[in-house]
Design a protein around this motif. Structure first.
Motif, short mmCIF file in Angstrom:
data_model
loop_
_atom_site.label_atom_id
_atom_site.label_comp_id
_atom_site.label_asym_id
_atom_site.label_seq_id
_atom_site.Cartn_x
_atom_site.Cartn_y
_atom_site.Cartn_z
N HIS A 4 0.85 -1.18 0.00
CA HIS A 4 0.00 0.00 0.00
C HIS A 4 0.89 1.24 0.00
CE1 HIS A 4 -3.62 -2.38 0.80
NE2 HIS A 4 -2.89 -3.05 1.69
N PRO A 7 0.25 7.30 2.35
CA PRO A 7 -0.45 8.52 1.92
C PRO A 7 0.40 9.78 2.01
CG PRO A 7 -1.88 7.17 3.31
CD PRO A 7 -0.51 6.56 3.37
N LEU A 39 -8.75 11.06 2.32
CA LEU A 39 -9.57 9.93 1.87
C LEU A 39 -8.81 8.61 2.00
CD1 LEU A 39 -12.17 8.90 0.49
CD2 LEU A 39 -11.06 9.35 -1.72
N LEU A 40 -7.54 8.61 1.60
CA LEU A 40 -6.72 7.40 1.72
C LEU A 40 -6.57 6.97 3.16
CD1 LEU A 40 -3.89 8.13 -0.88
CD2 LEU A 40 -5.72 6.44 -1.08
N TRP A 42 -8.57 7.34 5.63
CA TRP A 42 -9.78 6.74 6.18
C TRP A 42 -10.28 5.56 5.35
CZ3 TRP A 42 -11.89 7.34 10.83
CH2 TRP A 42 -11.40 8.38 11.61
N THR A 43 -9.77 5.38 4.14
CA THR A 43 -10.14 4.22 3.33
C THR A 43 -9.37 2.98 3.77
OG1 THR A 43 -10.64 5.63 1.43
CG2 THR A 43 -10.25 3.31 0.99
N LEU A 44 -8.10 3.16 4.10
CA LEU A 44 -7.29 2.03 4.55
C LEU A 44 -7.75 1.58 5.93
CD1 LEU A 44 -3.77 3.35 3.46
CD2 LEU A 44 -5.11 1.54 2.35
N PRO A 45 -8.10 0.31 6.11
CA PRO A 45 -8.59 -0.15 7.41
C PRO A 45 -7.48 -0.17 8.46
CG PRO A 45 -8.42 -1.98 5.86
CD PRO A 45 -8.11 -0.74 5.09
N THR A 48 -3.73 -1.98 8.60
CA THR A 48 -3.09 -2.06 7.28
C THR A 48 -1.62 -1.67 7.41
OG1 THR A 48 -5.14 -1.49 6.16
CG2 THR A 48 -3.10 -1.17 4.93
N ARG A 69 -3.90 7.52 12.71
CA ARG A 69 -4.95 8.03 11.82
C ARG A 69 -5.50 9.37 12.32
NH1 ARG A 69 -9.79 4.02 10.37
NH2 ARG A 69 -10.33 4.42 12.55
N THR A 73 -5.13 12.70 10.13
CA THR A 73 -6.34 13.42 9.74
C THR A 73 -6.18 14.91 9.94
OG1 THR A 73 -7.76 11.52 10.25
CG2 THR A 73 -8.80 13.69 10.22
#
Length: 559
Positions: A4, A7, A39-40, A42-45, A48, A69, A73
């Protein structure tokens, strides 16, 4: 192999591309980039991670945690709002450096090993130095050089600590370290340099006010808060941090109250606010760590808002000293409104973000039965209201009429302030939604009758004290000496005088040595009749000297 993409690297790449794209694409990248990163994130669980082999170590440049996170953010939000604020008035160099700066801060928040953390940490130093340097003034260049020296020193200390820790433990995990080995002390010191802890607190007030109006907004958000993040990861519950944090709390208050420069007031306030967070990290309970994380999140927003308001005043008037300002509410009503909202939030006025975040820290001190810590934090809250909640808006926007009639700043600057004002109020009105993203479950209720009464009493007392002592609070053209005086004035003066003295004595020594050599040559000269070795000697005398030399030789041979 990296499964991955981290970000934060996206913002770093955008920062590198900005000098080579058109104005339109520059604006698109500046505004869309941080939102895409958000967005990335909060998209990645959660959980990860990505790994890559380097030498014999498995690096983890990406690891999504709850705490990481949260910080990523707010860093992305700050990058977006800062870019919006700077969109039409900042230089390309500053915008490019700011994106690299923000991206590397997000990289620190989302990495899982010490080596990756250190790489992002140092890139962050370079980016922030360029943000400061981009102001283009002589004072900014000098401040950027001092800033770089302080952070390179901190980086060297941190790197030595990391290497020693890896050698001793065999692990590069970015996790709890503690102080069981001497390497932990070095890592802690490296983090504290970036946090503005003593004796390096002065670099914040020395550097941040010299940046451009938008540059100081970027600088306020990332360096000290990544330090808070790393301290939470590696040194939660370290008792020494309570004392360090309390020192920073009152240090920031005292110097902010003495200061005349509006941006230096806010810079010292950063030290004060980070002190609250470090104290909470030293307490180390789940409630305290939630408080430190929540306070860091809220602080980035309301301190960014305050510096946006101060930057707008500077941008429109060219003045930064409180003694030159006043009465600006008449022609800058929106800036006055936004600045006042930021001042209320930092003062923990109910229904603002500061009230529902900072109170977690004081409550944690009470729950851990640290009555003296609770009392000092409560007293410090009154001090915050004095210097940031009242002093800053009063002397800048109200008090005497300075005769200045500047208009509110351009639209993008107003929009950025409006966004952060809405966040300050929104978090304060709906704290439970915000509490859901904190690292630990929260059962704390900020809006209790006792808490509201206590806070209003505290604020009313501090406000009354300010206006009673207003004649003593009048701003004058004074300078408050701080620790930075040593490396700005004393050390350069000592080095300069020492260099002059060294050159002088070096010349004297050289002349003496040359004279001594000539005298020896004259003494030993054989071609002159009057030289000592050219004179006629008795045979008996020569025999004696040969015997002396032979005796010495034999003595040395047997030793």
């Amino acid at each position: 192999m990296i499964e991955h993409f981290p970000p934060g690297l996206l913002l770093v790449i955008i920062g590198l591309l900005l000098p080579f794209v058109s104005v339109l694409w520059k604006r698109v990248l500046l505004l869309a980039g941080p939102m895409l990163v958000l967005l990335l994130v909060w998209t990645l669980p959660l959980g990860t991670s990505s790994s890559v082999m380097f030498l014999e170590y498995q690096l983890a440049p990406l690891e999504i945690t709850v705490l990481g996170r949260l910080f990523a953010t707010v860093f992305a939000l700050m990058a977006f709002a800062g870019a919006l604020y700077a969109l039409n008035q900042a230089k390309t160099l500053e915008l490019s450096a700011a994106m690299i700066y923000a991206g590397s801060a997000i990289g620190v928040a989302l990495c899982g090993d010490l080596f990756s953390m250190f790489v992002f940490w140092e890139v962050m130093t370079l980016g922030s130095t360029l943000v400061l340097w981009a102001a283009g003034t002589d004072s900014a260049w000098k401040a950027s050089f001092r800033y770089l020296m302080v952070h390179l020193f901190g980086g060297v200390v941190l790197m030595v600590g990391i290497v020693a820790h890896v050698y001793a433990s065999g692990s590069i995990e970015f996790g709890p370290i503690g102080l069981s080995h001497w390497s932990g002390y070095l890592i802690l010191a490296g983090f504290l340099v970036n946090a503005g802890a003593p004796p390096f607190s002065a670099w914040i007030a020395d550097a941040y006010p010299e940046a451009s109006p938008s540059g100081s907004v970027f600088l306020s958000a990332f360096t000290t808060k990544t330090a808070v993040f790393t301290l939470m990861i590696c040194f939660a519950g370290t008792t020494a941090l309570i004392y360090i944090g309390l020192y920073m709390v009152f240090y920031g208050i005292i110097y902010a109250l003495l200061e005349n420069d509006m941006r230096r007031i806010l810079a010292y306030s950063i030290v004060n606010q980070v002190g609250f967070m470090i104290t909470a990290i030293g307490i180390g309970s789940e409630l305290a760590l939630n408080g430190a994380a929540a306070h860091a999140f809220a602080h980035i927003i309301y301190k960014g808002l305050l510096l946006m308001a101060a930057g707008s005043v500077l941008y429109q008037t060219g003045k930064r000293k409180c003694s030159d300002l006043g009465g600006l509410f008449q022609s800058m009503p929106l800036t006055t409104l936004y600045g006042t909202i930021g001042a209320l939030a930092i003062s923990s006025v109910p229904f603002t973000s500061g009230f529902v975040t900072k109170s977690l820290e004081t409550a944690a001190a009470a729950h851990e039965r640290l009555a003296w810590v609770w009392f000092l934090l409560l007293a410090a809250s009154a001090g915050v209201f004095l210097h940031a909640g009242i002093k800053f808006p009063w002397f800048v926007f109200f008090q005497k009429d300075s005769g200045l009639r500047p208009a509110d700043p351009p639209a993008t600057m107003r929009w950025a302030m409006a966004l952060f004002s809405a966040l300050c109020i929104g978090i304060g009105l709906v704290p439970q939604l915000f509490y859901q993203i904190l690292p630990y479950p929260v059962s704390y209720q900020p809006y209790t009758l006792s808490h509201l009464v206590t806070q209003f009493q505290l604020l009313l007392f501090a406000g009354a004290a300010f206006f009673v002592l207003l004649p003593m609070m009048k701003r004058t053209l004074t300078i408050s000496l701080d620790f930075d005086w040593f490396y700005r004035r004393l050390f350069p003066s000592v080095v300069e005088r020492g260099s002059v003295a060294f050159v002088h004595w070096d010349q004297r020594l050289r002349q003496s040595c040359v004279a001594l050599v000539y005298r020896m040559l004259d003494f030993l000269a054989l071609h002159l009749p009057e030289a000592r070795l050219s004179r006629t000697r008795l045979t008996s005398s020569m025999v004696m000297w040969v015997a002396v030399i032979l005796t010495g030789y034999l003595t040395l041979s047997f030793v």
